[in-house]
Design a protein around this motif. Structure first.
Motif, PDB file in Angstrom:
ATOM      1  N   SER A  99      61.352  47.050  15.575  1.00 12.75           N
ATOM      2  CA  SER A  99      61.523  46.517  14.225  1.00 12.75           C
ATOM      3  C   SER A  99      62.012  47.622  13.286  1.00 12.75           C
ATOM      4  N   ALA A 100      62.698  47.218  12.227  1.00  6.61           N
ATOM      5  CA  ALA A 100      63.168  48.174  11.223  1.00  6.61           C
ATOM      6  C   ALA A 100      61.977  48.824  10.532  1.00  6.61           C
ATOM      7  N   VAL A 101      62.129  50.080  10.149  1.00  2.90           N
ATOM      8  CA  VAL A 101      61.072  50.801   9.441  1.00  2.90           C
ATOM      9  C   VAL A 101      61.603  51.262   8.096  1.00  2.90           C
ATOM     10  N   ASP A 102      60.745  51.231   7.091  1.00  7.60           N
ATOM     11  CA  ASP A 102      61.076  51.720   5.760  1.00  7.60           C
ATOM     12  C   ASP A 102      60.441  53.087   5.608  1.00  7.60           C
ATOM     13  N   LEU A 103      61.272  54.118   5.646  1.00  6.75           N
ATOM     14  CA  LEU A 103      60.772  55.483   5.675  1.00  6.75           C
ATOM     15  C   LEU A 103      61.538  56.311   4.644  1.00  6.75           C
ATOM     16  N   PRO A 104      60.981  56.483   3.450  1.00  7.15           N
ATOM     17  CA  PRO A 104      61.686  57.216   2.396  1.00  7.15           C
ATOM     18  C   PRO A 104      62.147  58.592   2.876  1.00  7.15           C
ATOM     19  N   GLY A 105      63.407  58.902   2.590  1.00  6.87           N
ATOM     20  CA  GLY A 105      63.972  60.188   2.985  1.00  6.87           C
ATOM     21  C   GLY A 105      64.584  60.197   4.363  1.00  6.87           C
ATOM     22  N   TYR A 106      64.449  59.093   5.095  1.00 10.39           N
ATOM     23  CA  TYR A 106      64.988  59.024   6.451  1.00 10.39           C
ATOM     24  C   TYR A 106      65.668  57.675   6.667  1.00 10.39           C
ATOM     25  N   ARG A 107      66.594  57.680   7.604  1.00 11.91           N
ATOM     26  CA  ARG A 107      67.206  56.443   8.085  1.00 11.91           C
ATOM     27  C   ARG A 107      67.057  56.401   9.602  1.00 11.91           C
ATOM     28  N   VAL A 108      66.650  55.262  10.118  1.00  7.59           N
ATOM     29  CA  VAL A 108      66.423  55.107  11.557  1.00  7.59           C
ATOM     30  C   VAL A 108      67.105  53.818  12.010  1.00  7.59           C
ATOM     31  N   GLY A 109      67.842  53.900  13.102  1.00  9.75           N
ATOM     32  CA  GLY A 109      68.490  52.707  13.634  1.00  9.75           C
ATOM     33  C   GLY A 109      68.945  52.943  15.061  1.00  9.75           C
ATOM     34  N   GLY A 110      69.379  51.884  15.708  1.00  8.16           N
ATOM     35  CA  GLY A 110      69.832  52.030  17.086  1.00  8.16           C
ATOM     36  C   GLY A 110      70.382  50.742  17.642  1.00  8.16           C
ATOM     37  N   MET A 111      70.907  50.824  18.844  1.00  9.80           N
ATOM     38  CA  MET A 111      71.477  49.673  19.525  1.00  9.80           C
ATOM     39  C   MET A 111      71.329  49.846  21.023  1.00  9.80           C
ATOM     40  N   SER A 112      71.345  48.728  21.729  1.00  9.60           N
ATOM     41  CA  SER A 112      71.332  48.746  23.189  1.00  9.60           C
ATOM     42  C   SER A 112      72.259  47.651  23.673  1.00  9.60           C
ATOM     43  N   LYS A 113      73.191  48.023  24.521  1.00  6.60           N
ATOM     44  CA  LYS A 113      74.173  47.076  25.063  1.00  6.60           C
ATOM     45  C   LYS A 113      74.046  47.067  26.574  1.00  6.60           C
ATOM     46  N   PRO A 114      73.510  45.985  27.144  1.00  8.37           N
ATOM     47  CA  PRO A 114      73.322  45.953  28.596  1.00  8.37           C
ATOM     48  C   PRO A 114      74.646  45.833  29.333  1.00  8.37           C
ATOM     49  N   HIS A 115      74.699  46.441  30.506  1.00  7.66           N
ATOM     50  CA  HIS A 115      75.871  46.297  31.363  1.00  7.66           C
ATOM     51  C   HIS A 115      75.797  44.993  32.144  1.00  7.66           C
ATOM     52  N   GLY A 116      74.593  44.574  32.472  1.00 11.72           N
ATOM     53  CA  GLY A 116      74.389  43.331  33.195  1.00 11.72           C
ATOM     54  C   GLY A 116      73.698  42.301  32.317  1.00 11.72           C
ATOM     55  N   VAL A 117      72.816  41.514  32.940  1.00 10.30           N
ATOM     56  CA  VAL A 117      72.121  40.462  32.209  1.00 10.30           C
ATOM     57  C   VAL A 117      71.136  41.059  31.218  1.00 10.30           C
TER      58      VAL A 117
END
Length: 397
Positions: free
Chosen positions: A185-203
């Motif tokens: 889940s997204a986090v609210d963290l003053p002074g920081y930004r956090v994010g990411g992604m995951s793209k599966p190769h298969g199912v």
């Protein structure tokens, strides 16, 4: 193609079966791959030798799939009169404390001439249902030396890791997977930004990533579980649950407890997991982390420099349970960014650690998480990584 179908005639000469298996493995040629580079890199650093190599032996020559050496060899050399060729004739590991003093090896070209090998240690690598020896993982050095039992055990464990990576490249039923939908889940963290992604190769994706807040600390994890079918997904879910249950522990304590819980299961399943697990104290920017064979992290400094965070520990499932691990620390200064990725990110460029620098340049050109991740996804369309792709960003403003 099932590996054993390539060598179904078990009466065929060993060299012919070996060549057929290597064709099925589809790992010869194609350039360097980080999944093998990290094994030879760890081997060279752990033993302090001048060179470490992962060799694949065909009928008459040796293809050097990965090498860490001041002197670059190959990529192919004749199999005859090589340490690799003679190691393949042995049942177990081969240790030569001083080749010049050993009549069996003293006349070999690489002993008499450059690189003047004195010490050699190698373990055979096996593949297929009948354990055909297809190559070696080996060490060389111009100074005589030997290995104690613990050293030899480590070299053999690295060999097991290499064997499993070889098998993973050819088994169509093997899915490096976790259960889908486990996005943090997204986090609210003053002074920081956090994010990411995951793209599966298969199912489903074989990569696992997570972040969560624990008081004034941010806990971040990126892991890659190897395995077959849904069993890997079950193991990944176990890892995720075990880490979340220890969400207040230090990174070293959490990984140690995780290892005690799931390490035996991974070993029995002939699987393993590489993992980066860090705890960032947001007030200071100091992160304590444990890296279990992952080694795919880069810190982009505000002054334009960068640091690759390497791992010299074995993955979960290969590291002896209870044995100490290296705990690392970093300082995330204002304006710094930490990028954590899986193998797939390297495949977007040239499959080597240099790809981390290319990814860093992409971030500096677009230092917005959504824009940056959109560009990563777009590159994955035009440069198919052929693997699961995960990228996590922790930026301090």
């Amino acid at each position: 193609m099932h590996l054993d179908s390539a060598v179904s005639d078990r009466t065929a000469p060993e060299a012919v079966r070996r060549a057929a298996l290597l064709a099925a493995l589809d790992v010869v040629e194609g350039g360097a791959e980080e999944r093998f580079e990290r094994i030879t890199r760890i081997a060279r650093e752990a033993f302090g030798v001048s060179g470490s190599f992962l060799n694949l032996a065909r009928e008459t020559d040796v293809f050097i799939k990965s090498q860490q050496s001041d002197t670059v060899f190959g990529p192919t050399i004749p199999l005859q009169d090589t340490f690799c060729g003679r190691t393949l004739a042995m049942e177990g590991p081969v240790v030569v404390p001083d080749a010049r003093a050993d009549a069996r090896y003293a006349d070999m070209p690489m002993v008499v001439d450059d690189p003047n090998v004195r010490f050699y240690a190698g373990v055979p690598l096996r593949a297929g249902e009948d354990d055909v020896k297809v190559g070696t993982l080996c060490l060389i050095d111009p100074q005589p030396r030997t290995l104690d039992p613990d050293d030899l055990a480590l070299l053999q464990e690295l060999g097991v890791w290499a064997e499993r990576e070889l098998a993973a490249g050819a088994d169509e039923d093997r899915l490096r997977s976790v259960l889908a939908g486990l996005e943090p889940s997204a986090v609210d963290l003053p002074g920081y930004r956090v994010g990411g992604m995951s793209k599966p190769h298969g199912v489903v994706s074989g990569d696992f990533h997570d972040w969560h807040l624990d008081g004034d600390s941010l806990v971040v994890t990126v892991a890659d579980v190897m395995g077959k079918g849904m069993s890997a997904g079950l193991l990944a879910a176990t890892i995720r649950g075990a880490l979340l249950a220890r969400g207040t522990a230090s990174s070293s304590d959490a990984v140690a407890a995780l290892e005690a819980q799931v390490g035996p299961d991974l070993s029995r399943a002939e699987s393993f997991a590489t993992l980066f697990h860090g705890r960032l104290t947001t007030a200071t920017g100091r992160m304590e982390f444990t890296d279990a064979g992952h080694g795919l992290a880069i810190q982009l400094h505000a002054d334009g420099t960068e640091s690759v965070l390497r791992s010299y520990d074995l993955p979960i499932g290969l590291h002896p349970v209870g044995a100490a691990r290296v705990t690392g620390t970093l300082e995330l200064e204002q304006g710094d960014v930490l990028l954590l990725v899986s193998d797939g990110a390297l495949e977007l460029w040239d499959s080597t650690l240099a790809s981390l620098g290319a990814l860093g340049a992409m971030w500096r050109d677009a230092p917005d998480i959504d824009v940056f991740l959109g560009r990563v996804r777009a590159r994955a369309v035009t440069h198919d990584p052929g693997d699961d792709l995960t990228v996590v960003v922790v930026a301090r403003d």
